[in-house]
Design a protein around this motif. Sequence first.
Motif, PDB file in Angstrom:
ATOM      1  N   VAL A 168     -12.623  -4.707   0.181  1.00 22.33           N
ATOM      2  CA  VAL A 168     -11.163  -4.668   0.124  1.00 22.33           C
ATOM      3  C   VAL A 168     -10.676  -3.659   1.156  1.00 22.33           C
ATOM      4  CG1 VAL A 168      -9.147  -4.145  -1.299  1.00 22.33           C
ATOM      5  CG2 VAL A 168     -11.132  -5.302  -2.309  1.00 22.33           C
ATOM      6  N   GLU A 169      -9.795  -4.105   2.027  1.00 17.45           N
ATOM      7  CA  GLU A 169      -9.218  -3.239   3.052  1.00 17.45           C
ATOM      8  C   GLU A 169      -7.791  -2.892   2.627  1.00 17.45           C
ATOM      9  OE1 GLU A 169     -11.473  -4.584   7.095  1.00 17.45           O
ATOM     10  OE2 GLU A 169      -9.809  -5.851   6.458  1.00 17.45           O
ATOM     11  N   GLY A 170      -7.595  -1.646   2.254  1.00 13.17           N
ATOM     12  CA  GLY A 170      -6.292  -1.246   1.737  1.00 13.17           C
ATOM     13  C   GLY A 170      -5.714  -0.045   2.430  1.00 13.17           C
ATOM     14  N   GLY A 171      -6.122   0.217   3.662  1.00 16.19           N
ATOM     15  CA  GLY A 171      -5.646   1.405   4.355  1.00 16.19           C
ATOM     16  C   GLY A 171      -4.274   1.266   4.967  1.00 16.19           C
ATOM     17  N   GLY A 172      -3.781   0.032   5.098  1.00 15.15           N
ATOM     18  CA  GLY A 172      -2.482  -0.190   5.713  1.00 15.15           C
ATOM     19  C   GLY A 172      -1.443  -0.607   4.695  1.00 15.15           C
ATOM     20  N   PRO A 173      -0.278  -1.027   5.185  1.00 13.26           N
ATOM     21  CA  PRO A 173       0.785  -1.429   4.259  1.00 13.26           C
ATOM     22  C   PRO A 173       0.499  -2.746   3.556  1.00 13.26           C
ATOM     23  CG  PRO A 173       1.460  -1.809   6.530  1.00 13.26           C
ATOM     24  CD  PRO A 173       0.179  -1.049   6.588  1.00 13.26           C
ATOM     25  N   TRP A 174      -0.356  -3.583   4.168  1.00 17.60           N
ATOM     26  CA  TRP A 174      -0.670  -4.884   3.582  1.00 17.60           C
ATOM     27  C   TRP A 174      -2.166  -4.988   3.320  1.00 17.60           C
ATOM     28  CZ3 TRP A 174       3.593  -6.929   2.012  1.00 17.60           C
ATOM     29  CH2 TRP A 174       4.768  -6.765   2.748  1.00 17.60           C
ATOM     30  N   PRO A 175      -2.542  -5.574   2.203  1.00 20.24           N
ATOM     31  CA  PRO A 175      -3.967  -5.658   1.874  1.00 20.24           C
ATOM     32  C   PRO A 175      -4.663  -6.772   2.643  1.00 20.24           C
ATOM     33  CG  PRO A 175      -2.695  -6.775   0.186  1.00 20.24           C
ATOM     34  CD  PRO A 175      -1.692  -6.169   1.144  1.00 20.24           C
ATOM     35  N   SER A 176      -5.958  -6.619   2.820  1.00 22.94           N
ATOM     36  CA  SER A 176      -6.790  -7.689   3.359  1.00 22.94           C
ATOM     37  C   SER A 176      -8.152  -7.614   2.687  1.00 22.94           C
ATOM     38  CB  SER A 176      -6.925  -7.588   4.883  1.00 22.94           C
ATOM     39  OG  SER A 176      -7.530  -6.370   5.262  1.00 22.94           O
ATOM     40  N   LEU A 177      -8.917  -8.672   2.861  1.00 21.14           N
ATOM     41  CA  LEU A 177     -10.219  -8.764   2.206  1.00 21.14           C
ATOM     42  C   LEU A 177     -11.236  -9.318   3.190  1.00 21.14           C
ATOM     43  CD1 LEU A 177     -11.912  -8.706  -0.499  1.00 21.14           C
ATOM     44  CD2 LEU A 177     -11.309 -11.134  -0.711  1.00 21.14           C
ATOM     45  N   LEU A 178     -12.341  -8.596   3.354  1.00 23.00           N
ATOM     46  CA  LEU A 178     -13.453  -9.079   4.164  1.00 23.00           C
ATOM     47  C   LEU A 178     -14.474  -9.748   3.254  1.00 23.00           C
ATOM     48  CD1 LEU A 178     -14.438  -6.386   6.836  1.00 23.00           C
ATOM     49  CD2 LEU A 178     -13.394  -8.610   7.206  1.00 23.00           C
ATOM     50  N   VAL A 179     -14.863 -10.957   3.622  1.00 22.86           N
ATOM     51  CA  VAL A 179     -15.896 -11.693   2.898  1.00 22.86           C
ATOM     52  C   VAL A 179     -17.041 -11.926   3.873  1.00 22.86           C
ATOM     53  CG1 VAL A 179     -16.440 -13.728   1.528  1.00 22.86           C
ATOM     54  CG2 VAL A 179     -14.102 -12.823   1.533  1.00 22.86           C
ATOM     55  N   ARG A 180     -18.196 -11.339   3.585  1.00 19.16           N
ATOM     56  CA  ARG A 180     -19.338 -11.412   4.497  1.00 19.16           C
ATOM     57  C   ARG A 180     -20.441 -12.287   3.907  1.00 19.16           C
ATOM     58  NH1 ARG A 180     -17.948  -5.834   4.953  1.00 19.16           N
ATOM     59  NH2 ARG A 180     -17.494  -5.186   7.100  1.00 19.16           N
ATOM     60  N   PHE A 181     -20.884 -13.238   4.706  1.00 23.19           N
ATOM     61  CA  PHE A 181     -22.064 -14.028   4.381  1.00 23.19           C
ATOM     62  C   PHE A 181     -23.158 -13.560   5.341  1.00 23.19           C
ATOM     63  CE2 PHE A 181     -18.373 -16.466   3.143  1.00 23.19           C
ATOM     64  CZ  PHE A 181     -18.712 -16.960   1.901  1.00 23.19           C
TER      65      PHE A 181
ATOM     66  N   GLY B 145       0.821  -1.199   0.000  1.00 26.40           N
ATOM     67  CA  GLY B 145       0.000   0.000   0.000  1.00 26.40           C
ATOM     68  C   GLY B 145       0.859   1.255   0.000  1.00 26.40           C
ATOM     69  N   PRO B 146       0.247   2.434   0.000  1.00 30.52           N
ATOM     70  CA  PRO B 146      -1.206   2.640   0.108  1.00 30.52           C
ATOM     71  C   PRO B 146      -1.944   2.312  -1.194  1.00 30.52           C
ATOM     72  CG  PRO B 146      -0.094   4.739  -0.157  1.00 30.52           C
ATOM     73  CD  PRO B 146       0.990   3.707  -0.034  1.00 30.52           C
ATOM     74  N   TYR B 147      -3.225   1.955  -1.014  1.00 29.63           N
ATOM     75  CA  TYR B 147      -4.060   1.592  -2.143  1.00 29.63           C
ATOM     76  C   TYR B 147      -5.149   2.645  -2.336  1.00 29.63           C
ATOM     77  CZ  TYR B 147      -1.801  -2.900  -1.313  1.00 29.63           C
ATOM     78  OH  TYR B 147      -0.876  -3.889  -1.121  1.00 29.63           O
ATOM     79  N   SER B 148      -5.814   2.558  -3.471  1.00 32.15           N
ATOM     80  CA  SER B 148      -6.903   3.477  -3.791  1.00 32.15           C
ATOM     81  C   SER B 148      -7.888   2.738  -4.684  1.00 32.15           C
ATOM     82  CB  SER B 148      -6.355   4.717  -4.516  1.00 32.15           C
ATOM     83  OG  SER B 148      -5.914   4.367  -5.820  1.00 32.15           O
ATOM     84  N   PRO B 149      -9.083   3.313  -4.918  1.00 34.79           N
ATOM     85  CA  PRO B 149     -10.035   2.650  -5.828  1.00 34.79           C
ATOM     86  C   PRO B 149      -9.466   2.400  -7.213  1.00 34.79           C
ATOM     87  CG  PRO B 149     -11.148   4.346  -4.556  1.00 34.79           C
ATOM     88  CD  PRO B 149      -9.682   4.489  -4.253  1.00 34.79           C
ATOM     89  N   ASP B 150      -8.481   3.199  -7.609  1.00 38.25           N
ATOM     90  CA  ASP B 150      -7.854   2.997  -8.917  1.00 38.25           C
ATOM     91  C   ASP B 150      -6.617   2.111  -8.833  1.00 38.25           C
ATOM     92  OD1 ASP B 150      -9.731   4.672 -10.169  1.00 38.25           O
ATOM     93  OD2 ASP B 150      -8.582   6.456  -9.579  1.00 38.25           O
ATOM     94  N   ASN B 151      -6.258   1.725  -7.625  1.00 35.27           N
ATOM     95  CA  ASN B 151      -5.055   0.907  -7.425  1.00 35.27           C
ATOM     96  C   ASN B 151      -5.357  -0.141  -6.361  1.00 35.27           C
ATOM     97  OD1 ASN B 151      -2.361  -0.022  -7.437  1.00 35.27           O
ATOM     98  ND2 ASN B 151      -1.832   1.370  -5.752  1.00 35.27           N
ATOM     99  N   LEU B 152      -6.201  -1.105  -6.723  1.00 34.47           N
ATOM    100  CA  LEU B 152      -6.610  -2.137  -5.775  1.00 34.47           C
ATOM    101  C   LEU B 152      -5.568  -3.252  -5.725  1.00 34.47           C
ATOM    102  CD1 LEU B 152     -10.404  -2.358  -6.665  1.00 34.47           C
ATOM    103  CD2 LEU B 152      -9.378  -1.305  -4.636  1.00 34.47           C
TER     104      LEU B 152
END
Length: 247
Positions: free
Chosen positions: A94-107, A61-68
């Motif tokens: 998509v969680e991209g606020g930190g140095p490493w990306p993460s992904l939340l998957v909600r059911f 990161g950092p990430y943005s909507p144009d840089n997922l």
Amino acid sequence: MKWHAAGPADGTGPAVSPLIDAARHVLRELAIDPLALEADSGSARILALMDETALRRRSRGPYSPDNLPPEAMETIDWVVLRMYSNQERPRFTVEGGGPWPSLLVRFDHSRVVVRYIVPEAAPPVYVYDAGDLQTAGGIPLALKALAASLRAAGARLGGEPPLTVSLSYPDDPAYEANVARFPEHLRDAVPPVVPTLDIDRSGCSAGQRAAHDKALRAGTFGKGFERLGRTGFTMTVGGVRLRDGDG
């Protein structure tokens, strides 16, 4: 982790077994060896590593909507493919606020949330290797046994005992003895931990604990039931320890 939901006068409350079953289904469908898992009457939360196919392209990161992050986008494709025949469609964040990306998957219907992370962001827990002689594959079986015991106790009580469950990987106290049973060239493949489902029944009455103990003993996997302290228990199902240490 305590059970806080209000219930009837007898202390029963919203059933936890459907959440445990839903978490077990997600583990199986997404082929997850969980780093962590928690379940209560409100939701089930799973922490998992992104699949190795999603980690072929790495980013920071950092990430943005144009840089997922490509890791998260590959994981979305992986989840969609694995859950193609599932009636419930997951939601992705998509969680991209930190140095490493993460992904939340909600059911949302099942009330299960999976957070996928990259190895660099993983907590300091044991991660099973493909070459290990034992794996985390017994966790769904242990969850199945726990959910069945709650339903059986609930049938007697008029409602399931209130509890929470969390997964941990404590050191195996019998590790040295276990390793000694294997040839030397295989000993590095013996995990030094015991997957453990820690069960908090501190919100249960004495009658609820007794009914749950009886259901655990009577269940298909209940032969290893042992008293732990005054009111706790320990037993092993599929290589996974179920433990209430509130003795």
